[in-house]
Design a protein around this motif. Structure first.
Motif, PDB file in Angstrom:
ATOM      1  N   ALA A  33       0.834  -1.206   0.000  1.00  0.00           N
ATOM      2  CA  ALA A  33       0.000   0.000   0.000  1.00  0.00           C
ATOM      3  C   ALA A  33       0.870   1.257   0.000  1.00  0.00           C
ATOM      4  O   ALA A  33       0.585   2.221  -0.724  1.00  0.00           O
ATOM      5  CB  ALA A  33      -0.930   0.001   1.209  1.00  0.00           C
ATOM      6  N   GLY A  34       1.941   1.246   0.788  1.00  0.00           N
ATOM      7  CA  GLY A  34       2.850   2.399   0.810  1.00  0.00           C
ATOM      8  C   GLY A  34       3.494   2.635  -0.541  1.00  0.00           C
ATOM      9  O   GLY A  34       3.578   3.776  -1.022  1.00  0.00           O
ATOM     10  N   ALA A  35       3.952   1.571  -1.180  1.00  0.00           N
ATOM     11  CA  ALA A  35       4.557   1.701  -2.508  1.00  0.00           C
ATOM     12  C   ALA A  35       3.544   2.214  -3.520  1.00  0.00           C
ATOM     13  O   ALA A  35       3.867   3.056  -4.373  1.00  0.00           O
ATOM     14  CB  ALA A  35       5.120   0.353  -2.956  1.00  0.00           C
ATOM     15  N   ALA A  36       2.305   1.730  -3.420  1.00  0.00           N
ATOM     16  CA  ALA A  36       1.261   2.178  -4.343  1.00  0.00           C
ATOM     17  C   ALA A  36       0.933   3.649  -4.132  1.00  0.00           C
ATOM     18  O   ALA A  36       0.772   4.403  -5.104  1.00  0.00           O
ATOM     19  CB  ALA A  36       0.001   1.325  -4.162  1.00  0.00           C
ATOM     20  N   VAL A  37       0.849   4.087  -2.889  1.00  0.00           N
ATOM     21  CA  VAL A  37       0.554   5.500  -2.605  1.00  0.00           C
ATOM     22  C   VAL A  37       1.646   6.398  -3.165  1.00  0.00           C
ATOM     23  O   VAL A  37       1.360   7.416  -3.808  1.00  0.00           O
ATOM     24  CB  VAL A  37       0.369   5.726  -1.079  1.00  0.00           C
ATOM     25  N   ILE A  38       2.908   6.026  -2.940  1.00  0.00           N
ATOM     26  CA  ILE A  38       4.013   6.829  -3.468  1.00  0.00           C
ATOM     27  C   ILE A  38       3.943   6.884  -4.990  1.00  0.00           C
ATOM     28  O   ILE A  38       4.078   7.947  -5.599  1.00  0.00           O
ATOM     29  CB  ILE A  38       5.384   6.253  -3.023  1.00  0.00           C
ATOM     30  N   TYR A  39       3.725   5.745  -5.617  1.00  0.00           N
ATOM     31  CA  TYR A  39       3.684   5.717  -7.083  1.00  0.00           C
ATOM     32  C   TYR A  39       2.503   6.514  -7.627  1.00  0.00           C
ATOM     33  O   TYR A  39       2.647   7.301  -8.563  1.00  0.00           O
ATOM     34  CB  TYR A  39       3.633   4.277  -7.593  1.00  0.00           C
ATOM     35  N   LEU A  40       1.337   6.338  -7.040  1.00  0.00           N
ATOM     36  CA  LEU A  40       0.152   7.052  -7.520  1.00  0.00           C
ATOM     37  C   LEU A  40       0.250   8.551  -7.270  1.00  0.00           C
ATOM     38  O   LEU A  40      -0.227   9.354  -8.069  1.00  0.00           O
ATOM     39  CB  LEU A  40      -1.111   6.487  -6.872  1.00  0.00           C
ATOM     40  N   ALA A  41       0.882   8.953  -6.171  1.00  0.00           N
ATOM     41  CA  ALA A  41       0.982  10.373  -5.840  1.00  0.00           C
ATOM     42  C   ALA A  41       2.084  11.083  -6.610  1.00  0.00           C
ATOM     43  O   ALA A  41       1.971  12.286  -6.887  1.00  0.00           O
ATOM     44  CB  ALA A  41       1.212  10.535  -4.338  1.00  0.00           C
ATOM     45  N   THR A  42       3.156  10.354  -6.943  1.00  0.00           N
ATOM     46  CA  THR A  42       4.324  11.024  -7.542  1.00  0.00           C
ATOM     47  C   THR A  42       4.743  10.458  -8.893  1.00  0.00           C
ATOM     48  O   THR A  42       5.505  11.101  -9.600  1.00  0.00           O
ATOM     49  CB  THR A  42       5.544  10.907  -6.604  1.00  0.00           C
ATOM     50  N   GLY A  43       4.319   9.231  -9.203  1.00  0.00           N
ATOM     51  CA  GLY A  43       4.785   8.576 -10.424  1.00  0.00           C
ATOM     52  C   GLY A  43       6.199   8.025 -10.281  1.00  0.00           C
ATOM     53  O   GLY A  43       6.815   7.622 -11.253  1.00  0.00           O
TER      54      GLY A  43
END
Length: 171
Positions: A33-43
Motif C-alpha cells: 500500500a505504501g509503494a502504491a501511494v508513493i507511485y500514484l501520488a508522484t509517479g
C-alpha cells in the motif's frame, strides 16, 4: 476429516511462519500500500536505494547525487525515509517491546556487517536498484528487468547461504 498430507503441509507452513502468517500478511499489505501511494501520488517507484541517493544530495557534492530529479524531490523522500524508520521503531517499542533487548541484536562481527553492507551497496548499483524497488514496485508493474533482478537476488542469496553453511562459517 482432514487428509494426512494436508496436515503435513500445514505443519510445514507452521515451521516457515512460527509466529503465524498474519504479521507477514499485514506487513506485506502495508508495504504494498505504501509503494502504491508513493507511485500514484508522484509517479516515482519507491525503491530504498533511490531514497538514499536523494538524501545524500544534502551532504555530497558528487554530481550523481545532485541530479535535478533527486534535489527536487528530496524533501518528501526524507519524510518517507523517516517514516520507515519511525514506523519500525513504533512497532518495536510500543507494540512489541520484547523484540528489543539490551544485548546486541546479532553475534556477527562488525567487519562482516560492514563488508556485507558494502557488497549490497555495490550490487544495488550494478542491478540499478534494490530489492524493495525491484521486488515490490518493479515486479508489481510487471517489469521484465525486475523479474530477472529478483530471480538473481534470490539465486545468489540461496547460493551464498548454502556455501557459507557448507564451509562451516558461523557468526
Amino acid at each position: 476429516m482432514t487428509e494426512p498430507s494436508t496436515l503435513i503441509q500445514l505443519a510445514a507452513l507452521g515451521d516457515l511462519f512460527p509466529r503465524g502468517v498474519l504479521p507477514y500478511l499485514v506487513g506485506g499489505l502495508l508495504v504494498g500500500a505504501g509503494a502504491a501511494v508513493i507511485y500514484l501520488a508522484t509517479g516515482i517507484i519507491a525503491g530504498a536505494s533511490t531514497f538514499l541517493e536523494s538524501t545524500l544530495s544534502y551532504v555530497s557534492d558528487v554530481p550523481r547525487f545532485n541530479r535535478l530529479k533527486y534535489v527536487s524531490s528530496r524533501g518528501w523522500r526524507v519524510v518517507f525515509t523517516v517514516g520507515i524508520v519511525s514506523g519500525a521503531a513504533l512497532y518495536a517499542f510500543v507494540l512489541n517491546p520484547s523484540s528489543w533487548s539490551v544485548a546486541a541484536p546479532t553475534d556477527v562481527q562488525w567487519w562482516r556487517l560492514l563488508g556485507g553492507g558494502f557488497l549490497v551497496g555495490v550490487g544495488t548499483r550494478l542491478g540499478k536498484g534494490c530489492t524493495s524497488g525491484h521486488g515490490v514496485c518493479g515486479m508489481g508493474s510487471l517489469s521484465n528487468t525486475s523479474f530477472v533482478n529478483v530471480a538473481t537476488f534470490l539465486a545468489v542469496a540461496v547460493g551464498t547461504a548454502q556455501l557459507v553453511a557448507a564451509v562451516g562459517v558461523a557468526p
